[in-house]
Design a protein around this motif. Structure first.
Motif, short mmCIF file in Angstrom:
data_model
loop_
_atom_site.label_atom_id
_atom_site.label_comp_id
_atom_site.label_asym_id
_atom_site.label_seq_id
_atom_site.Cartn_x
_atom_site.Cartn_y
_atom_site.Cartn_z
N LEU A 104 0.93 -1.05 -0.17
CA LEU A 104 0.18 0.18 0.44
C LEU A 104 0.53 0.87 0.09
CD1 LEU A 104 -3.02 -0.65 2.10
CD2 LEU A 104 -2.25 -0.57 0.21
N ASN A 105 0.43 2.11 -0.94
CA ASN A 105 1.31 3.76 -1.06
C ASN A 105 0.66 4.43 0.22
OD1 ASN A 105 2.98 4.67 -1.66
ND2 ASN A 105 1.92 5.85 -3.89
N THR A 106 1.45 4.30 1.49
CA THR A 106 0.89 5.56 2.46
C THR A 106 2.66 5.31 3.16
OG1 THR A 106 1.08 3.42 4.04
CG2 THR A 106 -0.77 3.61 3.04
N GLY A 107 1.78 6.48 3.92
CA GLY A 107 3.30 6.84 4.60
C GLY A 107 3.33 5.49 5.93
N LYS A 108 4.86 4.87 6.35
CA LYS A 108 4.55 4.14 6.93
C LYS A 108 6.62 4.74 8.37
CE LYS A 108 3.95 1.09 3.65
NZ LYS A 108 3.77 1.52 2.41
N VAL A 109 6.14 3.74 9.30
CA VAL A 109 7.40 4.33 10.33
C VAL A 109 7.74 2.45 11.13
CG1 VAL A 109 7.55 5.02 11.95
CG2 VAL A 109 5.82 6.26 10.59
N ILE A 110 8.61 1.67 10.01
CA ILE A 110 8.83 1.26 10.61
C ILE A 110 10.59 1.06 10.91
CG2 ILE A 110 7.59 0.38 9.16
CD1 ILE A 110 10.29 0.39 7.25
N ILE A 111 10.76 0.16 11.71
CA ILE A 111 12.03 -0.53 12.28
C ILE A 111 12.73 -1.04 10.92
CG2 ILE A 111 12.00 -0.34 14.46
CD1 ILE A 111 11.94 -3.54 14.91
N ASP A 112 14.17 -1.74 10.82
CA ASP A 112 14.17 -2.89 10.01
C ASP A 112 14.53 -4.65 10.94
OD1 ASP A 112 16.01 -4.65 8.43
OD2 ASP A 112 17.55 -2.90 7.94
N ASP A 113 13.12 -4.98 10.82
CA ASP A 113 13.65 -6.66 11.26
C ASP A 113 14.25 -6.67 10.78
OD1 ASP A 113 10.54 -5.84 13.01
OD2 ASP A 113 9.49 -4.73 11.10
N PHE A 114 14.17 -7.29 9.38
CA PHE A 114 15.36 -7.90 9.53
C PHE A 114 16.67 -7.48 10.11
CE2 PHE A 114 18.80 -8.93 6.84
CZ PHE A 114 18.97 -10.30 6.06
N ARG A 115 17.39 -6.67 10.24
CA ARG A 115 18.26 -6.30 10.61
C ARG A 115 18.69 -7.07 11.46
NH1 ARG A 115 21.90 -0.79 9.65
NH2 ARG A 115 24.25 -1.35 10.79
N ALA A 116 17.23 -6.29 12.33
CA ALA A 116 17.28 -6.78 14.57
C ALA A 116 17.32 -7.66 15.09
CB ALA A 116 15.87 -6.33 14.46
N ALA A 117 16.14 -9.15 13.78
CA ALA A 117 16.75 -9.68 14.42
C ALA A 117 17.68 -11.28 12.99
CB ALA A 117 15.44 -10.76 13.15
N TYR A 118 18.51 -10.19 12.88
CA TYR A 118 19.83 -11.26 12.30
C TYR A 118 20.86 -10.55 13.23
CZ TYR A 118 24.37 -11.61 9.62
OH TYR A 118 25.77 -12.12 9.59
N LYS A 119 21.08 -9.61 13.88
CA LYS A 119 21.61 -9.30 14.70
C LYS A 119 21.25 -9.91 16.64
CE LYS A 119 21.99 -4.52 15.33
NZ LYS A 119 22.31 -2.92 15.99
N ILE A 120 20.42 -10.37 16.43
CA ILE A 120 19.66 -10.83 18.04
C ILE A 120 20.14 -12.38 17.92
CG2 ILE A 120 17.36 -10.94 17.76
CD1 ILE A 120 16.79 -9.82 20.46
N THR A 121 19.42 -12.74 16.68
CA THR A 121 20.16 -14.28 16.27
C THR A 121 21.89 -14.12 16.45
OG1 THR A 121 18.56 -14.34 15.14
CG2 THR A 121 20.04 -16.14 14.85
#
Length: 291
Positions: A104-121
């Motif tokens: 959906l072409n909307t404004g979005k506020v996110i984190i980098d979930d991929f990178r965060a999961a990679y970091k904690i794993t």
């Protein structure tokens, strides 16, 4: 009121969250209100209770009341998006946060979930764990898939085997889902030595169930979560987690709505803002000799 009638919009911003009791969403709401109030807006908060039908009902009700804009995180059941598209067709600015629909072409506020999961794993692997489970949320939610992908990439890069039977979950994101997931692991002949949970409530639920079963954390099994909730620091040992900037996420979402409301550009292009996270290494994954 005269200005609202002239602009055909109210001075209210609608907010839809999966549940208000979750500290993460409550903090996001505070951030939204902080910015909206200073700009002369009030917010109306609805919760979907993790159901698509309530989310649709809330969306329609807020649109019918001519909210100036809508900020939302989708429910775990949300796999169809016509209600969101309908809001956009009415010209109501829509900003998504945390759990978003990427297409959906909307404004979005996110984190980098991929990178965060990679970091904690990677952290769990560095601590010496070899059989790392993934206690998942609902399949089909982009956030869940991104975190799983980050977990998988870390296993691959470090040469750690992936055991499909250790990828489990009930499809929920609450404490009770963590307890059920823990029971699934306890029933296994060869359980994991560490678990990455989809969020802190699930991790805390699993933590409590493992302790009831007599397991020592992290000596028998390590745990890690997502969000940096207050309860993650109160259990003993404290939970290793990814700290998400919830208040800043709310402030940013409100700022994106206001930016769109104040724009006179008919070809306004919504923004996606990715906020930074922090890995909090705590006792649930760190053995004493690693402290």
């Amino acid at each position: 009121m005269a200005q609202s009638l002239k602009k055909q919009r109210s001075n209210t911003i609608g907010v839809i969250v999966p549940e208000i009791r979750h500290h993460f969403f409550a903090t996001v709401i505070s951030g939204i209100e902080n910015v909206a109030y200073d700009a002369g807006f009030i917010i109306i908060v609805c919760q979907s209770d993790e159901t698509l039908q309530r989310e649709i009902t809330n969306t329609r009700a807020l649109a019918a009341n001519r909210v100036a804009g809508l900020i939302m995180a989708i429910s775990l059941e949300t796999t169809t998006f016509e209600h969101m598209k309908a809001v956009m067709k009415q010209g109501i600015p829509l900003v998504q946060f945390d759990r978003v629909v990427p297409e959906l072409n909307t404004g979005k506020v996110i984190i980098d979930d991929f990178r965060a999961a990679y970091k904690i794993t990677s952290h769990l692997i560095d601590c010496g764990y070899k059989r790392i489970g993934f206690l998942a949320g609902r399949e089909g939610i982009a956030l869940n898939q991104l975190r799983f992908n980050g977990y998988m990439q870390a296993l691959k890069n470090y040469g750690i085997p992936y055991y499909p039977e250790l990828h489990t979950g009930t499809g929920g994101c609450r404490e009770e889902d963590g307890r059920i997931g823990a029971d699934m692991y306890l029933a296994m002949g060869n359980p994991p030595d560490a678990i990455l949970a989809i969020n802190d409530p699930v991790a805390v639920g699993a933590f409590c169930r493992f302790r009831e079963a007599g397991l020592r954390i992290p000596d028998d099994i390590a745990l890690a979560g997502f969000s940096g909730s207050p309860e993650s620091a109160l259990i003993d040992p404290p939970l290793t987690t990814i700290n998400q900037p919830a208040f800043e996420m709310g402030r940013t979402a409100a700022a994106l709505i206001l930016k769109q409301l104040n724009s006179i550009d008919e070809n306004f292009i919504p923004e996606t803002v990715t906020l930074k996270t922090e890995l909090l290494m705590r006792g649930s994954s760190l053995r004493r000799e690693q402290d």
